[in-house]
Design an enzyme around this catalytic site. Structure first.
Site, PDB file in Angstrom:
ATOM      1  N   ASN A 182       1.024  -1.179   0.176  1.00  0.00           N
ATOM      2  CA  ASN A 182       0.024  -0.051   0.086  1.00  0.00           C
ATOM      3  C   ASN A 182       0.881   1.385  -0.074  1.00  0.00           C
ATOM      4  OD1 ASN A 182      -1.742   2.115   0.549  1.00  0.00           O
ATOM      5  ND2 ASN A 182      -2.253   1.452   2.655  1.00  0.00           N
TER       6      ASN A 182
ATOM      7  N   LYS B 100       0.004   4.433  -0.215  1.00  0.00           N
ATOM      8  CA  LYS B 100      -0.459   5.436   0.284  1.00  0.00           C
ATOM      9  C   LYS B 100      -0.155   6.801  -0.393  1.00  0.00           C
ATOM     10  CE  LYS B 100       0.139   3.045   4.657  1.00  0.00           C
ATOM     11  NZ  LYS B 100       0.222   3.151   6.142  1.00  0.00           N
TER      12      LYS B 100
ATOM     13  N   HIS C  88      -9.590   1.092   5.306  1.00  0.00           N
ATOM     14  CA  HIS C  88      -7.973   1.381   5.944  1.00  0.00           C
ATOM     15  C   HIS C  88      -8.228   2.194   7.241  1.00  0.00           C
ATOM     16  CE1 HIS C  88      -4.022   2.546   6.532  1.00  0.00           C
ATOM     17  NE2 HIS C  88      -3.574   1.397   5.872  1.00  0.00           N
TER      18      HIS C  88
ATOM     19  N   GLU D 243      -6.707   4.465   8.212  1.00  0.00           N
ATOM     20  CA  GLU D 243      -6.283   5.860   8.039  1.00  0.00           C
ATOM     21  C   GLU D 243      -7.583   6.619   7.364  1.00  0.00           C
ATOM     22  OE1 GLU D 243      -2.547   5.501   5.715  1.00  0.00           O
ATOM     23  OE2 GLU D 243      -1.567   4.950   7.690  1.00  0.00           O
TER      24      GLU D 243
ATOM     25  N   GLU E 208      -5.102  -5.105  11.024  1.00  0.00           N
ATOM     26  CA  GLU E 208      -3.941  -4.092  10.912  1.00  0.00           C
ATOM     27  C   GLU E 208      -4.107  -3.304  12.255  1.00  0.00           C
ATOM     28  OE1 GLU E 208      -2.377  -3.106   6.988  1.00  0.00           O
ATOM     29  OE2 GLU E 208      -3.936  -1.737   7.401  1.00  0.00           O
TER      30      GLU E 208
ATOM     31  N   GLY F 191       2.924   2.081  10.581  1.00  0.00           N
ATOM     32  CA  GLY F 191       3.827   3.161  10.709  1.00  0.00           C
ATOM     33  C   GLY F 191       4.413   3.552  11.764  1.00  0.00           C
TER      34      GLY F 191
ATOM     35  N   SER G 288       3.811  -2.297  10.228  1.00  0.00           N
ATOM     36  CA  SER G 288       5.232  -2.519  10.298  1.00  0.00           C
ATOM     37  C   SER G 288       5.707  -3.908   9.988  1.00  0.00           C
ATOM     38  CB  SER G 288       5.523  -1.753  11.736  1.00  0.00           C
ATOM     39  OG  SER G 288       5.376  -0.684  11.818  1.00  0.00           O
TER      40      SER G 288
ATOM     41  N   GLY H  71       5.205   1.217   4.542  1.00  0.00           N
ATOM     42  CA  GLY H  71       6.647   1.838   4.557  1.00  0.00           C
ATOM     43  C   GLY H  71       7.379   0.887   3.651  1.00  0.00           C
TER      44      GLY H  71
HETATM   45  P1  PGA Z   1       2.974   0.216   7.555  1.00  0.00           P
HETATM   46  O1  PGA Z   1       1.525   0.028   7.032  1.00  0.00           O
HETATM   47  O2  PGA Z   1       3.537  -1.150   7.022  1.00  0.00           O
HETATM   48  O3  PGA Z   1       3.822   1.155   7.232  1.00  0.00           O
HETATM   49  O4  PGA Z   1       3.019   0.196   8.994  1.00  0.00           O
HETATM   50  C1  PGA Z   1       0.602  -0.813   6.974  1.00  0.00           C
HETATM   51  C2  PGA Z   1      -0.604  -0.256   6.342  1.00  0.00           C
HETATM   52  O5  PGA Z   1      -1.200   0.830   6.816  1.00  0.00           O
HETATM   53  O6  PGA Z   1      -1.170  -0.983   5.407  1.00  0.00           O
END
Ligand code: PGA
Length: 257
Positions: A11, A13, A98, A100, A170, A176, A216, A238
């Site tokens: 992803n 983003k 998601h 976010e 998640e 993140g 992460s 990330g």
């Molecule tokens: P991250 O994000 O690997 O940067 O923690 C995961 C996600 O939001 O799908």
């Protein structure tokens, strides 16, 4: 027992312009060619980059995904993107709900459910995200939250429809932040999600559903997570932005259970 195929999705983003997407995807496409037939891989770039991404990924072993979709099919909804538009761009997967989107755009379980219905009707394969916040975990509300997000998202979703759906667990506190759920913590919640699937759809269907872990995931923790019996892949933020790291993460995820 049914053998689920590992599914790793990146992803991106709000990162990578269309030009950067083009450049990075060419590199990634060449690096992951070696994994052809061993797992499913998808990348979800930003909307403006989807068209160029589709051209680069054509005939590759990376499938194209989008990061969101409208619950409406068309009309006066400024700024929204419909499932038909995504289909036309050769998008196969779409992330829905998601954290976010839930946090910054106030998306509710009911909206997630509507988006899921719309995506499925258009023939997209949804990746539905669920997960608790740190505060909820600390108050021992993880099970309750997962249960209500599950029930909300999959309300009126049929057996045929759930079989086209991937679930991503998640934990919000791990996204993140560099804090990953331990493999045992993640497995515990994945087992809960599989139990909820079993209660609703029966064990034969539940055994077929891919449940990704997200939060992460990196090349150095992927293998311990993927070894867990109910973790069938990863949704990676990330670490999917750097070609070498993502290719290494994929390679380390190919564990024998
Ligand atoms: P991250 O994000 O690997 O940067 O923690 C995961 C996600 O939001 O799908």
């Amino acid at each position: 027992m049914f053998k689920r195929i590992l599914f790793i999705a990146g992803n991106w983003k709000m990162n990578n312009t269309p030009s950067e997407t083009e450049e990075n995807l060419k590199e990634l496409r060449d690096q992951v060619k070696q994994f052809e037939g061993k797992l499913n891989i998808a990348i979800c770039p930003a909307f403006p980059a989807l068209d160029r991404a589709a051209k680069i990924l054509k005939n590759s072993n990376i499938k194209l995904g989008a990061q969101d979709v409208s619950d409406k099919t068309s009309g006066a909804y400024t700024g929204d993107i419909s499932a038909e538009m995504l289909k036309d761009l050769k998008v196969k997967f779409v992330i829905i709900g998601h954290s976010e989107r839930r946090q910054y755009h106030h998306e509710t379980n009911a909206l997630v459910n509507k988006k899921l219905k719309t995506a499925l009707t258009s023939g997209l394969f949804p990746i539905v995200c669920i997960g608790e916040t740190l505060q909820e975990r600390e108050k021992s509300q993880t099970e309750e939250i997962i249960r209500s997000q599950f029930n909300g998202a999959f309300d009126n979703i049929t057996e045929d429809e759930i079989l086209k759906t991937t679930i991503a667990y998640e934990p919000v506190w791990a996204i993140g932040t560099g804090k990953t759920a331990s493999p045992e913590q993640a497995q515990e919640t994945h087992a809960l999600i599989r139990k909820l699937l079993t209660e609703k759809y029966g064990s034969e269907v539940a055994e077929k559903i891919i449940i990704q872990y997200g939060g992460s995931v990196k090349s150095n923790n992927a293998s311990a997570l993927m070894k867990q019996p109910d973790i069938d892949g990863a949704l990676v933020g990330g670490a999917s932005l750097k070609t070498n790291e993502f290719a290494k993460l994929i390679s380390n995820s190919l564990v024998v259970k």
